[in-house]
Design an enzyme around this catalytic site. Structure first.
Site, PDB file in Angstrom:
ATOM      1  N   HIS A 262      -9.458   6.472   2.175  1.00 52.52           N
ATOM      2  CA  HIS A 262     -10.026   6.671   3.523  1.00 52.52           C
ATOM      3  C   HIS A 262     -11.318   7.488   3.498  1.00 52.52           C
ATOM      4  O   HIS A 262     -11.544   8.365   4.345  1.00 52.52           O
ATOM      5  CB  HIS A 262      -8.994   7.348   4.429  1.00 52.52           C
ATOM      6  CG  HIS A 262      -8.910   6.687   5.768  1.00 52.52           C
ATOM      7  ND1 HIS A 262      -9.388   7.269   6.911  1.00 52.52           N
ATOM      8  CD2 HIS A 262      -8.425   5.495   6.143  1.00 52.52           C
ATOM      9  CE1 HIS A 262      -9.196   6.469   7.946  1.00 52.52           C
ATOM     10  NE2 HIS A 262      -8.601   5.389   7.509  1.00 52.52           N
TER      11      HIS A 262
ATOM     12  N   ARG B 293     -13.553  -5.812   2.648  1.00 49.56           N
ATOM     13  CA  ARG B 293     -12.544  -5.660   3.705  1.00 49.56           C
ATOM     14  C   ARG B 293     -13.098  -5.855   5.117  1.00 49.56           C
ATOM     15  O   ARG B 293     -12.484  -5.432   6.079  1.00 49.56           O
ATOM     16  CB  ARG B 293     -11.921  -4.275   3.605  1.00 49.56           C
ATOM     17  CG  ARG B 293     -11.380  -3.937   2.246  1.00 49.56           C
ATOM     18  CD  ARG B 293      -9.896  -3.730   2.192  1.00 49.56           C
ATOM     19  NE  ARG B 293      -9.410  -2.802   3.182  1.00 49.56           N
ATOM     20  CZ  ARG B 293      -8.452  -3.104   4.059  1.00 49.56           C
ATOM     21  NH1 ARG B 293      -7.919  -4.305   4.057  1.00 49.56           N
ATOM     22  NH2 ARG B 293      -8.043  -2.209   4.936  1.00 49.56           N
TER      23      ARG B 293
ATOM     24  N   GLU C  94      -4.119  -7.326   4.655  1.00 53.15           N
ATOM     25  CA  GLU C  94      -3.352  -6.164   5.103  1.00 53.15           C
ATOM     26  C   GLU C  94      -2.491  -6.590   6.282  1.00 53.15           C
ATOM     27  O   GLU C  94      -2.966  -7.263   7.197  1.00 53.15           O
ATOM     28  CB  GLU C  94      -4.316  -5.061   5.535  1.00 53.15           C
ATOM     29  CG  GLU C  94      -3.656  -3.803   6.043  1.00 53.15           C
ATOM     30  CD  GLU C  94      -4.684  -2.747   6.426  1.00 53.15           C
ATOM     31  OE1 GLU C  94      -5.861  -3.093   6.606  1.00 53.15           O
ATOM     32  OE2 GLU C  94      -4.300  -1.580   6.511  1.00 53.15           O
TER      33      GLU C  94
ATOM     34  N   TYR D 170      -3.610  11.193   6.124  1.00 53.07           N
ATOM     35  CA  TYR D 170      -3.910   9.845   6.595  1.00 53.07           C
ATOM     36  C   TYR D 170      -2.868   8.869   6.046  1.00 53.07           C
ATOM     37  O   TYR D 170      -2.474   8.948   4.870  1.00 53.07           O
ATOM     38  CB  TYR D 170      -5.320   9.377   6.141  1.00 53.07           C
ATOM     39  CG  TYR D 170      -5.341   7.895   6.310  1.00 53.07           C
ATOM     40  CD1 TYR D 170      -5.121   7.053   5.226  1.00 53.07           C
ATOM     41  CD2 TYR D 170      -5.373   7.347   7.588  1.00 53.07           C
ATOM     42  CE1 TYR D 170      -4.997   5.693   5.408  1.00 53.07           C
ATOM     43  CE2 TYR D 170      -5.246   5.995   7.769  1.00 53.07           C
ATOM     44  CZ  TYR D 170      -5.051   5.167   6.680  1.00 53.07           C
ATOM     45  OH  TYR D 170      -4.888   3.835   6.875  1.00 53.07           O
TER      46      TYR D 170
ATOM     47  N   TRP E 115     -12.705  11.443   8.160  1.00 53.58           N
ATOM     48  CA  TRP E 115     -11.268  11.330   8.459  1.00 53.58           C
ATOM     49  C   TRP E 115     -10.672  10.212   7.652  1.00 53.58           C
ATOM     50  O   TRP E 115     -11.266   9.155   7.478  1.00 53.58           O
ATOM     51  CB  TRP E 115     -11.060  11.006   9.933  1.00 53.58           C
ATOM     52  CG  TRP E 115      -9.610  10.679  10.200  1.00 53.58           C
ATOM     53  CD1 TRP E 115      -8.529  11.531  10.052  1.00 53.58           C
ATOM     54  CD2 TRP E 115      -9.068   9.412  10.585  1.00 53.58           C
ATOM     55  NE1 TRP E 115      -7.373  10.870  10.345  1.00 53.58           N
ATOM     56  CE2 TRP E 115      -7.671   9.571  10.673  1.00 53.58           C
ATOM     57  CE3 TRP E 115      -9.616   8.170  10.880  1.00 53.58           C
ATOM     58  CZ2 TRP E 115      -6.822   8.529  11.035  1.00 53.58           C
ATOM     59  CZ3 TRP E 115      -8.777   7.141  11.232  1.00 53.58           C
ATOM     60  CH2 TRP E 115      -7.402   7.334  11.312  1.00 53.58           C
TER      61      TRP E 115
ATOM     62  N   GLU F  15     -13.932  -1.954   5.811  1.00 53.43           N
ATOM     63  CA  GLU F  15     -13.340  -2.068   7.159  1.00 53.43           C
ATOM     64  C   GLU F  15     -14.263  -1.527   8.250  1.00 53.43           C
ATOM     65  O   GLU F  15     -14.161  -1.955   9.385  1.00 53.43           O
ATOM     66  CB  GLU F  15     -11.982  -1.388   7.215  1.00 53.43           C
ATOM     67  CG  GLU F  15     -12.012   0.105   7.110  1.00 53.43           C
ATOM     68  CD  GLU F  15     -10.631   0.706   7.115  1.00 53.43           C
ATOM     69  OE1 GLU F  15      -9.715   0.164   6.457  1.00 53.43           O
ATOM     70  OE2 GLU F  15     -10.446   1.737   7.783  1.00 53.43           O
TER      71      GLU F  15
ATOM     72  N   ARG G 260       0.864  -1.186   0.000  1.00 56.15           N
ATOM     73  CA  ARG G 260       0.000   0.000   0.000  1.00 56.15           C
ATOM     74  C   ARG G 260       0.898   1.232   0.000  1.00 56.15           C
ATOM     75  O   ARG G 260       1.860   1.286   0.780  1.00 56.15           O
ATOM     76  CB  ARG G 260      -0.890  -0.014   1.240  1.00 56.15           C
ATOM     77  CG  ARG G 260      -1.918   1.101   1.284  1.00 56.15           C
ATOM     78  CD  ARG G 260      -2.732   1.132   2.560  1.00 56.15           C
ATOM     79  NE  ARG G 260      -2.092   1.963   3.572  1.00 56.15           N
ATOM     80  CZ  ARG G 260      -2.725   2.413   4.659  1.00 56.15           C
ATOM     81  NH1 ARG G 260      -3.996   2.085   4.880  1.00 56.15           N
ATOM     82  NH2 ARG G 260      -2.090   3.171   5.540  1.00 56.15           N
TER      83      ARG G 260
ATOM     84  N   GLU H 250      -8.871   1.652  -2.145  1.00 50.48           N
ATOM     85  CA  GLU H 250      -9.674   1.342  -0.956  1.00 50.48           C
ATOM     86  C   GLU H 250     -10.429   2.549  -0.438  1.00 50.48           C
ATOM     87  O   GLU H 250      -9.918   3.666  -0.417  1.00 50.48           O
ATOM     88  CB  GLU H 250      -8.764   0.813   0.152  1.00 50.48           C
ATOM     89  CG  GLU H 250      -9.502   0.531   1.433  1.00 50.48           C
ATOM     90  CD  GLU H 250      -8.605   0.297   2.614  1.00 50.48           C
ATOM     91  OE1 GLU H 250      -7.375   0.173   2.441  1.00 50.48           O
ATOM     92  OE2 GLU H 250      -9.127   0.262   3.745  1.00 50.48           O
TER      93      GLU H 250
ATOM     94  N   ASP I  46      -5.243   3.699  -0.102  1.00 48.76           N
ATOM     95  CA  ASP I  46      -6.412   3.899   0.765  1.00 48.76           C
ATOM     96  C   ASP I  46      -6.816   5.373   0.741  1.00 48.76           C
ATOM     97  O   ASP I  46      -6.079   6.241   1.218  1.00 48.76           O
ATOM     98  CB  ASP I  46      -6.046   3.485   2.208  1.00 48.76           C
ATOM     99  CG  ASP I  46      -7.262   3.407   3.108  1.00 48.76           C
ATOM    100  OD1 ASP I  46      -7.137   2.837   4.211  1.00 48.76           O
ATOM    101  OD2 ASP I  46      -8.342   3.902   2.709  1.00 48.76           O
TER     102      ASP I  46
END
Ligand code: CS2
Ligand code: MG
Length: 405
Positions: A214, A285, A341, A159, A405, A264, A147, A238, A212
């Site tokens: 996020h 995920r 991950e 992030y 976030w 996630e 990643r 992601e 990612d």
């Protein structure tokens, strides 16, 4: 056999973890992870006040019935706190069943489907050069996937980068209130493709790359980014956009072939149902701890497999080694496993409290054969690491608008 005693254990070996210990009248016990980063004590209260009394005296073999009892019987179904509590019970009961059977949990799921669990590492940096230097280090360690996250010029915090911290475990702030960070979609969109352009120029296309977002982009911005990244052939992008409205992913899908991963923060299959049946994602995920445990993860995985969606369980530092072990048992079995991950095995303090059956070799996570999950928890050692309330950061746009976030 009966459930005789249950402990809800809280400790902070480098960061907060909530662990459930279910002890049977035979002395066999099982462990489960109940950690929700930044909301740990909500799960502790849910377990202690509302779950433990219902479990004492029950037959630990009845994993499915107990899961249904805690899910349907809650009436107030779903949500991260409820499902983390159920997850911890579920993991602990699978641990007990494996110990009784004298088999690792993956054997109870259906046995091994692969020799090892393909892992992806986290390469990040304050600059593109530093990020690519770290990518090179992981390639040398044998990782098949990495990643990439890089600080965005003009933004103080980004992030996935460490800033002034030495490792992810330091990132868990124990400030009295959530740290606030700034975000600029335009600064990000004007920069991030350069990272992947240079990564491919320097390392070629054999290494699989993920990124990612996020949840920072709207669906159409995600579509733009996906198109811009197509030449660099990511394994997946992601959390491109929040999926509270799952239909939003059709907008992204209509514009780009960059594979999409999400899940996630999902806590039941309902968070992903339309994404799966509409085939608007490529990797799911969901984590055992956040998704209700091993029992639902197996069911969701079989459902996703019908739509050619692969599993890529969340593997962040705020999941305990018990969850990582549960993922390893799931991953080595799951026919549609994709990638795991992997952020390493954590700090010395963490490994004094938790023991696990995992090792890493040449890009694969390996799972030592031990009955149950193969994990343990040193309660005496754990007492040395007192819980401290901590928060995930909060993000605002440059005009002050509260953002993801
Ligand atoms: C991240 C997580 O690993 C990831 O993909 O999204 O580290 C996430 O930021 C944390 O789990 C939040 O607690
Ligand atoms: Mg993520």
């Amino acid at each position: 056999m009966k459930i005789e005693h249950i402990k809800v254990l809280v400790s902070r070996p480098s960061r907060n973890f909530v662990t459930l210990k279910i002890i049977t009248d035979s002395g066999i016990y099982g462990l489960g992870d109940a950690t929700v980063n930044g909301r740990e004590m909500a799960v502790v209260a849910y377990l202690k006040e509302h779950v433990v009394p219902c479990l004492l005296g029950r037959d630990p073999h009845q994993i499915e019935d107990i899961w249904q009892y805690l899910y349907k019987g809650a009436y107030w179904r779903r949500g991260p706190i409820t499902m983390a509590a159920i997850a911890a019970v579920d993991m602990a009961l699978w641990d007990i069943k494996g110990k009784i059977a004298g088999l690792p949990v993956y054997q109870l799921l259906g046995g091994k489907s692969r020799k090892g669990i393909t892992a992806y590492a986290h390469a990040n940096g304050a600059t593109i050069d530093e990020t690519l230097e770290n990518l090179g280090k992981f390639i040398k360690q044998g990782f098949k996937a990495v990643r990439l996250q890089c600080a965005i010029p003009g933004l103080e915090d980004t992030y996935g980068t460490l800033g002034k911290k030495k490792d992810y475990f330091e990132l868990q702030s124990d400030r009295p209130l959530p740290p606030e960070q700034l975000w600029s979609t335009s600064k990000y969109m004007n920069f991030i493709t350069e990272l992947f352009k240079q990564a491919r120029a320097e390392y070629g296309y054999d290494i699989q790359l993920v990124h990612d977002v996020h949840s920072r982009l709207t669906p159409i911005e995600s579509a733009q980014l996906g198109k811009l990244l197509e030449p660099y052939k990511l394994m997946f992008l992601e959390d491109a956009s929040p999926a509270d409205n799952q239909d939003g992913y059709q907008i992204i899908r209509n514009h780009t072939t960059t594979p999409l991963a999400i899940g996630e923060i999902f806590n039941t299959v309902w968070d992903a149902k339309d994404l799966i049946t509409n085939q608007t994602i490529d990797y799911l995920r969901i984590a055992a701890t956040h998704g209700g445990g091993i029992t639902p993860l197996k069911k969701i995985s079989d459902f996703a497999a019908m739509y050619n969606i692969r599993m890529a369980p969340h593997g962040a530092p705020d999941l305990s080694p018990i969850c990582h072990a549960a993922h390893a048992h799931f991953n080595i079995w799951a026919p549609n496993f994709g990638v795991q991950e992997f952020i390493g095995f954590g700090t010395e303090a963490l490994n004094k409290v938790f023991s696990h059956p995992l090792s890493f070799d040449n890009g694969y996570i390996l799972l030592e054969d031990k009955p149950g999950l193969g994990v343990d928890y040193n309660e005496e050692e754990a007492l040395k690491y007192e819980y401290k309330r901590s928060y995930l950061p909060v993000t605002r746009l440059e005009d002050g608008t509260l953002w993801y976030w």
